[in-house]
Design a protein around this motif. Structure first.
Motif, PDB file in Angstrom:
ATOM      1  N   GLY A  27       0.817  -1.209   0.000  1.00  4.88           N
ATOM      2  CA  GLY A  27       0.000   0.000   0.000  1.00  4.88           C
ATOM      3  C   GLY A  27       0.847   1.252   0.000  1.00  4.88           C
ATOM      4  N   ARG A  28       1.904   1.263   0.840  1.00  9.38           N
ATOM      5  CA  ARG A  28       2.801   2.422   0.904  1.00  9.38           C
ATOM      6  C   ARG A  28       3.571   2.580  -0.399  1.00  9.38           C
ATOM      7  N   HIS A  29       4.038   1.459  -0.947  1.00  3.82           N
ATOM      8  CA  HIS A  29       4.769   1.475  -2.207  1.00  3.82           C
ATOM      9  C   HIS A  29       3.884   2.019  -3.324  1.00  3.82           C
ATOM     10  N   ALA A  30       2.656   1.520  -3.394  1.00  2.00           N
ATOM     11  CA  ALA A  30       1.739   1.968  -4.446  1.00  2.00           C
ATOM     12  C   ALA A  30       1.394   3.437  -4.298  1.00  2.00           C
ATOM     13  N   ALA A  31       1.226   3.899  -3.055  1.00  2.00           N
ATOM     14  CA  ALA A  31       0.907   5.315  -2.827  1.00  2.00           C
ATOM     15  C   ALA A  31       2.043   6.197  -3.317  1.00  2.00           C
ATOM     16  N   PHE A  32       3.286   5.775  -3.079  1.00  2.00           N
ATOM     17  CA  PHE A  32       4.449   6.525  -3.557  1.00  2.00           C
ATOM     18  C   PHE A  32       4.448   6.616  -5.088  1.00  2.00           C
ATOM     19  N   LEU A  33       4.264   5.496  -5.746  1.00  2.00           N
ATOM     20  CA  LEU A  33       4.253   5.487  -7.209  1.00  2.00           C
ATOM     21  C   LEU A  33       3.117   6.356  -7.752  1.00  2.00           C
ATOM     22  N   ALA A  34       1.965   6.266  -7.111  1.00  2.00           N
ATOM     23  CA  ALA A  34       0.815   7.055  -7.567  1.00  2.00           C
ATOM     24  C   ALA A  34       1.039   8.544  -7.356  1.00  2.00           C
ATOM     25  N   ASP A  35       1.670   8.914  -6.239  1.00  2.00           N
ATOM     26  CA  ASP A  35       1.951  10.326  -5.993  1.00  2.00           C
ATOM     27  C   ASP A  35       2.845  10.901  -7.089  1.00  2.00           C
ATOM     28  N   VAL A  36       3.879  10.151  -7.463  1.00  2.00           N
ATOM     29  CA  VAL A  36       4.752  10.626  -8.541  1.00  2.00           C
ATOM     30  C   VAL A  36       3.954  10.764  -9.831  1.00  2.00           C
ATOM     31  N   GLY A  37       3.144   9.764 -10.136  1.00  3.29           N
ATOM     32  CA  GLY A  37       2.328   9.822 -11.348  1.00  3.29           C
ATOM     33  C   GLY A  37       1.362  10.989 -11.355  1.00  3.29           C
ATOM     34  N   GLY A  49       1.689  13.827  -9.748  1.00  2.00           N
ATOM     35  CA  GLY A  49       2.434  15.069  -9.917  1.00  2.00           C
ATOM     36  C   GLY A  49       2.849  15.284 -11.364  1.00  2.00           C
ATOM     37  N   LEU A  50       3.331  14.236 -11.997  1.00  2.00           N
ATOM     38  CA  LEU A  50       3.760  14.348 -13.393  1.00  2.00           C
ATOM     39  C   LEU A  50       2.583  14.607 -14.327  1.00  2.00           C
ATOM     40  N   ALA A  51       1.404  14.142 -13.945  1.00  2.00           N
ATOM     41  CA  ALA A  51       0.218  14.312 -14.805  1.00  2.00           C
ATOM     42  C   ALA A  51      -0.137  15.771 -15.026  1.00  2.00           C
ATOM     43  N   ARG A  52       0.334  16.640 -14.158  1.00  2.00           N
ATOM     44  CA  ARG A  52       0.003  18.065 -14.289  1.00  2.00           C
ATOM     45  C   ARG A  52       0.776  18.734 -15.419  1.00  2.00           C
ATOM     46  N   GLU A  53       1.817  18.070 -15.905  1.00  2.00           N
ATOM     47  CA  GLU A  53       2.668  18.666 -16.927  1.00  2.00           C
ATOM     48  C   GLU A  53       2.398  17.991 -18.270  1.00  2.00           C
ATOM     49  N   PRO A  54       1.884  18.699 -19.262  1.00  2.00           N
ATOM     50  CA  PRO A  54       1.512  18.064 -20.533  1.00  2.00           C
ATOM     51  C   PRO A  54       2.621  17.243 -21.165  1.00  2.00           C
ATOM     52  N   ARG A  55       3.849  17.727 -21.107  1.00  2.00           N
ATOM     53  CA  ARG A  55       4.938  17.023 -21.783  1.00  2.00           C
ATOM     54  C   ARG A  55       5.315  15.721 -21.081  1.00  2.00           C
ATOM     55  N   MET A  56       4.788  15.486 -19.876  1.00  2.00           N
ATOM     56  CA  MET A  56       5.151  14.287 -19.122  1.00  2.00           C
ATOM     57  C   MET A  56       3.973  13.331 -18.984  1.00  2.00           C
ATOM     58  N   LYS A  57       2.988  13.464 -19.884  1.00  2.98           N
ATOM     59  CA  LYS A  57       1.792  12.611 -19.799  1.00  2.98           C
ATOM     60  C   LYS A  57       2.148  11.128 -19.840  1.00  2.98           C
ATOM     61  N   ASP A  58       2.967  10.734 -20.795  1.00  7.07           N
ATOM     62  CA  ASP A  58       3.304   9.312 -20.932  1.00  7.07           C
ATOM     63  C   ASP A  58       4.051   8.798 -19.712  1.00  7.07           C
ATOM     64  N   GLU A  59       4.942   9.621 -19.167  1.00  4.68           N
ATOM     65  CA  GLU A  59       5.667   9.231 -17.963  1.00  4.68           C
ATOM     66  C   GLU A  59       4.713   9.100 -16.785  1.00  4.68           C
ATOM     67  N   ALA A  60       3.731   9.994 -16.698  1.00  7.95           N
ATOM     68  CA  ALA A  60       2.737   9.926 -15.626  1.00  7.95           C
ATOM     69  C   ALA A  60       1.957   8.625 -15.699  1.00  7.95           C
ATOM     70  N   VAL A  61       1.532   8.260 -16.897  1.00  2.00           N
ATOM     71  CA  VAL A  61       0.773   7.019 -17.071  1.00  2.00           C
ATOM     72  C   VAL A  61       1.616   5.818 -16.650  1.00  2.00           C
ATOM     73  N   ARG A  62       2.907   5.855 -16.980  1.00  2.00           N
ATOM     74  CA  ARG A  62       3.783   4.743 -16.611  1.00  2.00           C
ATOM     75  C   ARG A  62       3.850   4.578 -15.090  1.00  2.00           C
ATOM     76  N   TRP A  63       4.002   5.675 -14.357  1.00  2.00           N
ATOM     77  CA  TRP A  63       4.058   5.596 -12.893  1.00  2.00           C
ATOM     78  C   TRP A  63       2.722   5.136 -12.318  1.00  2.00           C
ATOM     79  N   LEU A  64       1.628   5.651 -12.838  1.00  2.00           N
ATOM     80  CA  LEU A  64       0.310   5.246 -12.334  1.00  2.00           C
ATOM     81  C   LEU A  64       0.044   3.779 -12.611  1.00  2.00           C
ATOM     82  N   HIS A  65       0.466   3.306 -13.776  1.00  2.00           N
ATOM     83  CA  HIS A  65       0.273   1.899 -14.112  1.00  2.00           C
ATOM     84  C   HIS A  65       1.102   1.009 -13.185  1.00  2.00           C
ATOM     85  N   ARG A  66       2.319   1.436 -12.861  1.00  2.00           N
ATOM     86  CA  ARG A  66       3.135   0.685 -11.908  1.00  2.00           C
ATOM     87  C   ARG A  66       2.450   0.624 -10.545  1.00  2.00           C
TER      88      ARG A  66
END
Length: 402
Positions: free
Chosen positions: A327-337, A339-356
């Motif tokens: 749960g803690r690990h997933a929350a960390f990965l989701a938080d990064v995702g 945060g990155l989702a707010r930046e248009p140029r990092m959409k794909d990177e955000a999806v990767r973190w959220l999927h992880r």
């Protein structure tokens, strides 16, 4: 893509219900009309506690009214944990310290071992549904008719651990009222035990279930609880409980935009973490140097950080140390995702973190209102560009229209 399931859509309904203009709401919430306008149209995500708190207070509604309550889909991984809630609710409300709902119980030491197994389970929601309600029932039997004073205190201490698990399970699934009930039950037991560590544990639960509309009060409670415990810390457990209180104070300060104060509390947490082994899988509340790093990422996202700075903080985290705390690990990965989702140029990177994050703890991530808000936001962009297949698959599993 922007339907009634999004926070922005509910914001528009609640604002109009209150008869407020965008300018009026923005002024009272300390936000800009342009931000609120974009949020209502699904062009900005409302995923920061400080924004949700300010908007709920300005609209004079609860956070649940704005964020939405429990969200059920046809996906069994997402929906199954919700079936545990009725039994948890019955155990919390049906038992008292003078009248348990059952008259039979396993030996107390067996119940203590069972609670420890649940606490360290990699699949806590499943274990909660399977074991926690009966465990609460049986611990009340021992609390009502203890073999001696030591058994009485052990039963109450173990019940506090059970209420902690109930608190965060209910909170994760969107049952804020039940989470608060579990936290208050823990507080009652801490009052009976009258020892600083139990009091600190119960205070931690109370802080995490206080409504964000009382954010100044929450900060005061967190700071007072940490200060009260500090002089009583004598062992590793005390350090861990105090550490979790310092992190709660850091979060509370961040929500009220007192970032310098939050940094001070984070530094105190870091100092405490250096005094104990970095073993989040074994420590109370997962408090450890690794978990302090995870909180630094979470609070950076709450402050609005994104891009390179967020990834820099994330690189400092040794994910292997978090592996046993899914749960803690997933929350960390989701938080990064998020945060990155707010930046248009990092959409794909955000999806990767959220999927992880979803792969690590699907039951937790598919029930996260904050992740659902980010997926909605990312999805509105993906439909205007090629691709987005992985994102749409995630949206389908979370019940987000796509």
């Amino acid at each position: 893509m922007h339907d009634e399931n999004t926070i922005g859509a509910r914001l528009r309904v609640l604002r109009r219900w209150r008869g407020m203009t965008l300018a009026q709401l923005a002024d009272q919430a300390g936000l800009t009309p342009s931000f609120l306008s974009m949020a209502e149209r699904g062009q900005r995500a409302i995923d920061r506690r400080s924004h949700i708190s300010a908007l709920a207070a300005a609209l004079r509604v609860s956070e649940t009214d704005l964020v939405g309550g429990p969200h059920l889909t046809s996906d069994p991984v997402q929906a199954a944990p919700h079936s545990t809630i009725p039994d948890i609710r019955a155990a919390l409300l049906g038992n008292t310290l003078t009248s348990p709902v059952t008259d039979r119980a396993r030996p107390l030491q067996d119940l203590v071992a069972e609670m420890d197994r649940i606490d360290h389970s990699e699949f806590k929601h499943t274990e909660v549904g399977r074991s926690l309600p009966a465990l609460i029932d049986e611990l009340h039997v021992h609390a009502c008719a203890p073999a001696d004073e030591a058994a009485y205190r052990l039963a109450l201490q173990t019940l506090i651990e059970a209420f902690q698990t109930a608190t965060f399970t209910a909170k994760d699934l969107g049952y804020g009222d039940l989470a608060h009930i579990a936290a208050m039950r823990a507080g009652e037991l801490a009052g009976i035990l009258d020892d600083p560590i139990s009091t600190g544990k119960a205070a931690s639960l109370r802080i995490h279930t206080m409504p964000t509309s009382t954010r100044d009060v929450t900060l005061a409670v967190a700071e007072r609880a940490a200060d009260d415990l500090e002089s009583h810390v004598e062992d590793s457990t005390g350090i861990q409980v105090l550490g979790m209180l310092t992190l709660a104070a850091a979060l509370s300060a961040t929500v009220v935009f007192r970032y310098d104060l939050a940094e001070d509390w984070l530094d105190r947490a870091g100092e405490l973490a250096r005094r104990i082994p970095d073993t989040p899988t074994e420590n109370w509340g997962a408090f450890s140097a690794s978990n302090v790093g995870v909180w630094r990422v979470a609070l950076a996202v709450e402050r609005g950080e994104t891009g390179g700075r967020l990834l820099e903080l994330a690189r400092d985290i040794d994910e292997q140390r978090l592996a046993g705390r899914r749960g803690r690990h997933a929350a960390f990965l989701a938080d990064v995702g998020r945060g990155l989702a707010r930046e248009p140029r990092m959409k794909d990177e955000a999806v990767r973190w959220l999927h992880r994050a979803e792969k690590v703890a699907p039951h937790k991530i598919r029930n996260s209102a904050a992740v659902r808000e980010s997926v909605n936001f990312l999805l509105s962009r993906a439909t205007r560009t090629a691709g987005g297949q992985e994102l749409r698959a995630m949206a389908a599993r979370m019940g987000v229209p796509h």
